[in-house]
Design an enzyme around this catalytic site. Structure first.
Site, PDB file in Angstrom:
ATOM      1  CB  CYS A 133      -5.885  -2.786   0.217  1.00 46.81           C
ATOM      2  SG  CYS A 133      -6.097  -1.220  -0.674  1.00 46.81           S
ATOM      3  N   GLY A 166      -8.278  -1.725  -3.013  1.00 49.65           N
ATOM      4  CA  GLY A 166      -7.485  -2.651  -3.812  1.00 49.65           C
ATOM      5  C   GLY A 166      -8.266  -3.898  -4.169  1.00 49.65           C
ATOM      6  CD  GLU A 195      -3.145   0.822   2.111  1.00 51.17           C
ATOM      7  OE1 GLU A 195      -3.763   1.805   2.545  1.00 51.17           O
ATOM      8  OE2 GLU A 195      -3.447  -0.340   2.386  1.00 51.17           O
TER       9      GLU A 195
END
Length: 278
Positions: A223, A226, A214
């Site tokens: 994440c 993500g 990250e």
């Protein structure tokens, strides 16, 4: 300063309720100090939960290195939990502002009436290279485009979910990929605002495993933006279906890229760990 430590799938932040207290003016320095895992509380970053004129709350986010970030999918689930559990807003859906955008959030509560599961409408993915932003040329999008880093060539797919992501599908997401290639991609000049990097193993068309390097925090246990980018990238490259179960180091997230609305929906937990005074 009162704070609460929370995590979403292991992606942990220090949260400060700014509805009833003020914070120091040097927020980047505060984020660096409070996030330090030996000399501070220890976290992937600092999130201030502020009043908003256009939403139920404003998520103001800083990474562990003090840099400001636009959005965090795991973080915004925890913000929704704080806002609803403390009675600042009682209706579901909630509207949380972050990075200049408003996010619609559905909550589920446990038997004690506390928020435990959260679904976030992450909005439409941004695929235009100049808006992600990336200097990697796309035709018209950056989908399985070959790049070279540290003498290794591999395909990348770039997506923004309010912040920039570079998705790399690999056979095995080992430390060589995450800890060596991850930081080099994060700071690659082809990403003018740096980038978050996801290394993804495809287990089946409906199931993946993800590790994340990250931007500004190093490897994190999860994440949310993500994972949302991975869902989009899987569809664009023909590797996965539109609904997937994503296994991250800190837990699982369910992602769905809705074909009709073009929005990505993310569902996962939100957990309070402890409260304290800084």
């Amino acid at each position: 300063m009162e704070f609460v430590k929370m995590h979403g799938a292991g992606n942990d932040y220090v949260y400060v309720d700014c509805f009833d207290q003020t914070v120091p003016s040097d927020l980047p320095e505060l984020a660096r100090r409070i996030s330090h895992r030996r000399f501070g509380v220890g976290a992937d970053g600092l999130i201030l939960v502020r009043p908003s004129e256009q939403a139920d709350a404003w998520m103001h986010m800083f990474n562990a290195d003090g840099s400001e970030s636009e959005m965090c999918g795991n973080g915004i689930r925890c913000v929704a939990k704080l806002v609803q559990d403390r009675g600042y807003a009682n209706a579901s859906p909630l509207i949380i502002e972050s990075g200049g955008r408003a996010y619609t959030i559905q909550t589920q509560c446990d038997d004690d009436g506390k928020v435990c599961q959260v679904t976030v409408d992450m909005g439409k993915p941004i695929l235009q290279p100049e808006r992600i932003p990336t200097l990697i040329p796309g035709d018209p999008h950056v989908v399985d485009v070959q790049v070279e880093v540290d003498g290794r060539r591999f395909p990348v797919t770039c997506v923004s979910m309010g912040n920039p992501h570079c998705v790399v599908f690999v056979d095995h997401a080992d430390d060589e990929w995450v800890l060596k290639i991850g930081p080099q991609l994060e700071n690659d000049p082809r990403f003018p605002k740096r980038v978050n990097v996801e290394f993804v193993e495809v287990l089946s068309p409906t199931e993946v495993r993800q590790r994340t390097w990250e931007r500004g925090s190093g490897e994190t246990w999860a994440c949310g933006t993500g994972a949302s980018a991975v869902c989009v990238a899987g569809v664009l490259t023909g590797r996965t279906e539109r609904t997937i179960l994503n296994h991250l180091l800190g837990g699982d997230l369910t992602l769905r890229w809705d074909e009709d609305s073009d929005h990505v929906f993310m569902t996962g937990g939100a957990t309070e760990v402890f409260r304290g005074t800084w």
